[in-house]
Design an enzyme around this catalytic site. Structure first.
Site, PDB file in Angstrom:
ATOM      1  N   LYS A 112     -90.831  28.476  45.127  1.00 20.78           N
ATOM      2  CA  LYS A 112     -90.768  29.668  45.993  1.00 20.78           C
ATOM      3  C   LYS A 112     -90.978  30.946  45.185  1.00 20.78           C
ATOM      4  O   LYS A 112     -91.719  31.833  45.596  1.00 20.78           O
ATOM      5  CB  LYS A 112     -89.404  29.730  46.701  1.00 20.78           C
TER       6      LYS A 112
ATOM      7  N   ALA B 139     -84.322  31.167  45.808  1.00 20.03           N
ATOM      8  CA  ALA B 139     -83.220  30.215  45.695  1.00 20.03           C
ATOM      9  C   ALA B 139     -83.446  29.055  46.647  1.00 20.03           C
ATOM     10  O   ALA B 139     -84.193  29.172  47.622  1.00 20.03           O
ATOM     11  CB  ALA B 139     -81.886  30.908  46.010  1.00 20.03           C
ATOM     12  N   ASP B 140     -82.795  27.952  46.343  1.00 22.24           N
ATOM     13  CA  ASP B 140     -82.823  26.814  47.241  1.00 22.24           C
ATOM     14  C   ASP B 140     -81.496  26.085  47.146  1.00 22.24           C
ATOM     15  O   ASP B 140     -80.921  25.968  46.060  1.00 22.24           O
ATOM     16  CB  ASP B 140     -83.967  25.856  46.901  1.00 22.24           C
ATOM     17  N   THR B 141     -81.019  25.619  48.284  1.00 14.70           N
ATOM     18  CA  THR B 141     -79.736  24.929  48.355  1.00 14.70           C
ATOM     19  C   THR B 141     -79.949  23.503  48.830  1.00 14.70           C
ATOM     20  O   THR B 141     -80.644  23.270  49.821  1.00 14.70           O
ATOM     21  CB  THR B 141     -78.777  25.671  49.308  1.00 14.70           C
TER      22      THR B 141
ATOM     23  N   ALA C  60     -79.934  26.402  43.394  1.00 13.77           N
ATOM     24  CA  ALA C  60     -80.720  26.832  42.242  1.00 13.77           C
ATOM     25  C   ALA C  60     -81.299  28.195  42.554  1.00 13.77           C
ATOM     26  O   ALA C  60     -81.604  28.492  43.711  1.00 13.77           O
ATOM     27  CB  ALA C  60     -81.848  25.844  41.975  1.00 13.77           C
TER      28      ALA C  60
END
Length: 187
Positions: free
Chosen positions: A55, A67-69, A104
């Site tokens: 991203k 960010a990614d969850t 992250a």
């Protein structure tokens, strides 16, 4: 450097991440990256890292945050539920158990890139079928990893969190703030 004229580019469509950063007073420019989220067969922590990087790299800007969850139930990724039925199944599996949430982030600044993964442990209390149905009917969980939002109605499902609550919401705010601050980007 005055951050008044330079916005922080948020490479995310998440209204929660946007709200957290706005609450701190950052000037934001939201750019939703058009990247696939579901095509990587990686362990949960590495998946979160790879998606955050993908991203962030897809978006232009001097100061970029992505960010990614990922919700990790015994090593299995629980993504965003496809429909209410899958949301019901996810909650049934999480009920009365602990799972991990990995968020992250990818932060690009004039001084380089920082990538980190932060993990919190979430404990669900045992849920009745009626409670699960109530939550699924709210629709809140459909656009969230694991099928629940810790900061919304989903707060009723959680027994406790070990680690940073905001990692569960979708951004380890304190760490991101500290990194931006030490690089001279102030709200």
């Amino acid at each position: 450097m005055g951050s008044g004229q330079t916005p922080l580019v948020l490479a995310s469509g998440s209204p929660r991440r946007k709200a957290l950063l706005e609450a701190l007073g950052y000037p934001l420019k939201v750019v939703v990256p058009g990247v696939a989220e579901e095509d990587l067969a990686l362990p949960p922590q590495e998946l979160a890292r790879a998606l955050a990087r993908r991203k962030g790299e897809a978006v232009e800007g001097e100061w970029v945050l992505a960010a990614d969850t990922v919700v990790d139930l015994d090593g299995e990724v629980l993504g965003k539920p496809k429909d209410p039925e899958e949301n019901r199944r996810f909650l049934g599996r999480l009920s009365g158990r602990a799972h991990l949430v990995h968020t992250a982030f990818y932060l690009r600044t004039p001084k380089g890139v920082v990538e980190e993964v932060h993990t919190a442990k979430v404990f669900f209390r045992p849920l009745s079928e009626e409670e699960i149905a109530w939550y699924v009917d709210s629709g809140e969980g459909l656009d969230k990893a694991g099928g629940y939002g810790a900061q919304g109605l989903g707060m009723a499902l959680l027994e406790r969190v070990e680690g940073d609550f905001y990692t569960v919401v979708g951004l380890p705010v304190s760490r991101v703030f500290a990194l931006l601050w030490e690089r001279g980007f102030r709200p």
